[in-house]
Motif scaffolding. Structure first.
Motif, PDB file in Angstrom:
ATOM      1  N   PHE A   6       0.831  -1.213   0.000  1.00 33.55           N
ATOM      2  CA  PHE A   6       0.000   0.000   0.000  1.00 33.55           C
ATOM      3  C   PHE A   6       0.858   1.252   0.000  1.00 33.55           C
ATOM      4  N   PHE A   7       2.176   1.106  -0.164  1.00 29.74           N
ATOM      5  CA  PHE A   7       3.068   2.269  -0.152  1.00 29.74           C
ATOM      6  C   PHE A   7       2.821   3.154  -1.378  1.00 29.74           C
ATOM      7  N   PRO A   8       3.076   4.465  -1.249  1.00 30.28           N
ATOM      8  CA  PRO A   8       2.783   5.384  -2.353  1.00 30.28           C
ATOM      9  C   PRO A   8       3.919   5.544  -3.351  1.00 30.28           C
ATOM     10  N   GLU A   9       5.152   5.218  -2.938  1.00 29.97           N
ATOM     11  CA  GLU A   9       6.305   5.474  -3.796  1.00 29.97           C
ATOM     12  C   GLU A   9       6.430   4.409  -4.885  1.00 29.97           C
ATOM     13  N   ASP A  10       7.382   4.620  -5.796  1.00 29.15           N
ATOM     14  CA  ASP A  10       7.672   3.622  -6.815  1.00 29.15           C
ATOM     15  C   ASP A  10       8.289   2.394  -6.179  1.00 29.15           C
ATOM     16  N   ASP A  11       8.134   1.264  -6.851  1.00 26.89           N
ATOM     17  CA  ASP A  11       8.799   0.045  -6.406  1.00 26.89           C
ATOM     18  C   ASP A  11      10.306   0.246  -6.465  1.00 26.89           C
ATOM     19  N   ASP A  12      11.003  -0.253  -5.452  1.00 26.49           N
ATOM     20  CA  ASP A  12      12.448  -0.012  -5.397  1.00 26.49           C
ATOM     21  C   ASP A  12      13.260  -1.029  -6.173  1.00 26.49           C
ATOM     22  N   THR A  13      12.584  -2.008  -6.798  1.00 21.17           N
ATOM     23  CA  THR A  13      13.319  -3.010  -7.578  1.00 21.17           C
ATOM     24  C   THR A  13      12.809  -3.163  -9.006  1.00 21.17           C
ATOM     25  N   HIS A  14      11.561  -2.767  -9.274  1.00 31.81           N
ATOM     26  CA  HIS A  14      10.986  -2.937 -10.612  1.00 31.81           C
ATOM     27  C   HIS A  14      10.656  -1.567 -11.194  1.00 31.81           C
ATOM     28  N   HIS A  15      11.141  -1.305 -12.394  1.00 29.40           N
ATOM     29  CA  HIS A  15      10.973   0.022 -12.991  1.00 29.40           C
ATOM     30  C   HIS A  15      10.448  -0.046 -14.435  1.00 29.40           C
ATOM     31  N   GLN A  16       9.882  -1.207 -14.809  1.00 35.09           N
ATOM     32  CA  GLN A  16       9.450  -1.357 -16.200  1.00 35.09           C
ATOM     33  C   GLN A  16       8.194  -0.545 -16.504  1.00 35.09           C
ATOM     34  N   LEU A  17       7.333  -0.345 -15.507  1.00 34.09           N
ATOM     35  CA  LEU A  17       6.068   0.338 -15.713  1.00 34.09           C
ATOM     36  C   LEU A  17       6.032   1.630 -14.907  1.00 34.09           C
ATOM     37  N   PRO A  69      -9.316  10.810 -11.705  1.00 33.50           N
ATOM     38  CA  PRO A  69      -8.149  10.210 -11.053  1.00 33.50           C
ATOM     39  C   PRO A  69      -8.488   8.832 -10.503  1.00 33.50           C
ATOM     40  N   THR A  70      -7.522   7.945 -10.542  1.00 33.19           N
ATOM     41  CA  THR A  70      -7.747   6.609  -9.992  1.00 33.19           C
ATOM     42  C   THR A  70      -7.780   6.679  -8.467  1.00 33.19           C
ATOM     43  N   PRO A  71      -8.354   5.671  -7.823  1.00 30.78           N
ATOM     44  CA  PRO A  71      -8.394   5.660  -6.358  1.00 30.78           C
ATOM     45  C   PRO A  71      -7.087   5.187  -5.729  1.00 30.78           C
ATOM     46  N   LEU A  72      -6.000   5.276  -6.453  1.00 28.13           N
ATOM     47  CA  LEU A  72      -4.695   4.824  -5.973  1.00 28.13           C
ATOM     48  C   LEU A  72      -3.806   6.013  -5.652  1.00 28.13           C
ATOM     49  N   ALA A  73      -3.254   6.027  -4.456  1.00 24.30           N
ATOM     50  CA  ALA A  73      -2.335   7.090  -4.066  1.00 24.30           C
ATOM     51  C   ALA A  73      -0.955   6.779  -4.622  1.00 24.30           C
ATOM     52  N   HIS A  74      -0.365   7.746  -5.328  1.00 22.05           N
ATOM     53  CA  HIS A  74       0.972   7.546  -5.888  1.00 22.05           C
ATOM     54  C   HIS A  74       1.794   8.813  -5.693  1.00 22.05           C
ATOM     55  N   ASP A  75       2.983   8.611  -5.128  1.00 18.80           N
ATOM     56  CA  ASP A  75       3.915   9.715  -4.930  1.00 18.80           C
ATOM     57  C   ASP A  75       5.313   9.162  -5.137  1.00 18.80           C
ATOM     58  N   ALA A  76       5.851   9.381  -6.325  1.00  9.66           N
ATOM     59  CA  ALA A  76       7.154   8.809  -6.657  1.00  9.66           C
ATOM     60  C   ALA A  76       8.259   9.338  -5.773  1.00  9.66           C
ATOM     61  N   ALA A  77       8.065  10.524  -5.208  1.00  9.02           N
ATOM     62  CA  ALA A  77       9.107  11.153  -4.393  1.00  9.02           C
ATOM     63  C   ALA A  77       8.968  10.854  -2.902  1.00  9.02           C
ATOM     64  N   TYR A  78       7.975  10.050  -2.525  1.00  4.96           N
ATOM     65  CA  TYR A  78       7.722   9.812  -1.108  1.00  4.96           C
ATOM     66  C   TYR A  78       8.886   9.064  -0.462  1.00  4.96           C
ATOM     67  N   THR A  79       9.286   9.519   0.714  1.00  5.95           N
ATOM     68  CA  THR A  79      10.197   8.775   1.573  1.00  5.95           C
ATOM     69  C   THR A  79       9.636   8.791   2.978  1.00  5.95           C
ATOM     70  N   SER A  80       9.946   7.788   3.760  1.00  2.66           N
ATOM     71  CA  SER A  80       9.405   7.699   5.106  1.00  2.66           C
ATOM     72  C   SER A  80       9.926   8.843   5.960  1.00  2.66           C
ATOM     73  N   PRO A  81       9.151   9.264   6.961  1.00  2.00           N
ATOM     74  CA  PRO A  81       9.623  10.329   7.858  1.00  2.00           C
ATOM     75  C   PRO A  81      10.963   9.987   8.513  1.00  2.00           C
ATOM     76  N   LEU A  82      11.173   8.726   8.828  1.00  2.00           N
ATOM     77  CA  LEU A  82      12.424   8.308   9.453  1.00  2.00           C
ATOM     78  C   LEU A  82      13.590   8.548   8.509  1.00  2.00           C
ATOM     79  N   ALA A  83      13.409   8.221   7.228  1.00  3.60           N
ATOM     80  CA  ALA A  83      14.476   8.440   6.251  1.00  3.60           C
ATOM     81  C   ALA A  83      14.738   9.917   6.045  1.00  3.60           C
ATOM     82  N   ARG A  84      13.670  10.726   6.072  1.00  9.19           N
ATOM     83  CA  ARG A  84      13.861  12.170   5.895  1.00  9.19           C
ATOM     84  C   ARG A  84      14.588  12.791   7.074  1.00  9.19           C
TER      85      ARG A  84
END
Length: 316
Positions: free
Chosen positions: A172-183, A301-316
């Protein structure tokens, strides 16, 4: 109920805490990262801080959503995962068990169900995964520590009578997948809603349902994933030509996807079956794959939350 919510500054917390408040619960957020939803800036690893929080607020329930996650493997040593995901969970369980009648909801992950063989998709057919699947062979420190934390939850129910529900959450994470980038991110998330994802809103609602039903259940473990349109009879074809299965079930999908420049999944290696929580707790998912198609057809808009730039508060 007065509810301690760990991970209150995270992605789930920003949806879960307002939902709990809107349903009449009083929430106290605890997180190492500050936010408007976090009252207690502390780590669950700090046993004294956890004990002080319980002494000050006399919680009726705990929703333990705070953790180190899979992307954190690149940022932290394995010991940090043991400290946060195992010892931190134990600190909360011990504090909750000390007050009879306290409820406990633990946010776990479907990731711990994925062995290296499943990850490599070595099977000729898609793997159907539900609460009975096993043996459980986590492939990384994230999965190993979350599985250990699940065992601690079960042990505290057996030994101390703590009412616990474990929720194995799918993606359910909003960011891009960290291993797959085909789509593109939205394209991938829409595809995943077929077999391995739910919206963050449905995840929050599942936690609310677990909180309100845990005393009736005693101990429960439920997988949370948007209802799949597939059946067990589809598993061979899904591995070979998933797009054909999707087109058969949703004749408009191909055209709607083409208008977006999207691609249907070519093959699907695993399916999460999140139906038990519906049967056991009466929980109903609000968003399915067909809702994405409805939005595309309406130009909304689709009902899916997407934020390619999202990082966790801990990482920030």
């Amino acid at each position: 109920m007065k509810v301690l919510v760990t991970g209150s500054s995270g992605w789930l917390g920003r949806y879960l805490i307002p939902l709990l408040d809107a349903n009449g619960h009083q929430t106290i957020g605890l997180d190492v990262a500050p936010s408007d939803l976090t009252l207690i800036n502390a780590s669950v690893v700090d046993k004294d801080a956890v004990s002080a929080a319980f002494a000050a607020h006399d919680f009726d329930a705990v929703i333990h959503a705070g953790a180190l996650h899979k992307p954190d493997i690149a940022r932290y040593p394995q010991q940090a995962f043991v400290d946060v995901n195992v010892t931190g969970t134990l600190n909360l369980l011990e504090a909750a068990s000390a007050k009879p009648g306290t409820r406990f909801v633990f946010t776990s992950t479907t990731s711990l169900m994925i062995s290296q063989a499943i990850r490599n998709e070595q099977s000729e057919a898609a793997i159907w995964l539900d609460e009975r699947s096993g043996p459980i062979e986590p492939r990384n420190i994230y999965g190993a520590t979350k599985l250990a934390a699940e065992a601690l939850c079960r042990q505290h129910h057996i030994d101390f009578g703590l009412d616990v529900i474990v929720l194995r959450t799918s993606r359910f994470f909003p960011e891009d997948d960290d291993t797959h980038h085909q789509l593109s991110g939205l394209n991938m998330k829409a595809n995943e809603l077929l077999n391995r994802r739910a919206t963050v809103e449905d995840m929050a609602r599942a936690h609310l349902a677990a909180l309100e039903r845990v005393a009736e259940v005693g101990f429960g473990l439920y997988l949370v994933c948007a209802p799949t349109p597939f059946s067990r009879q589809d598993v061979l074809e899904l591995k070979q030509d998933a797009a054909s299965v999707v087109r058969r079930l949703y004749p408009r999908a191909g055209e709607l996807y083409a208008e977006q420049g999207w691609q249907l999944p070519r093959h699907i290696g695993r399916i999460y079956d999140g139906s038990l929580i519906t049967r056991a707790l009466g929980f109903a998912y609000e968003t399915r794959f067909e809702d994405v198609l409805d939005a595309l057809a309406a130009g909304e808009p689709t009902p899916l939350a997407h934020d390619a730039a999202y990082t966790s508060p801990l990482a920030r």
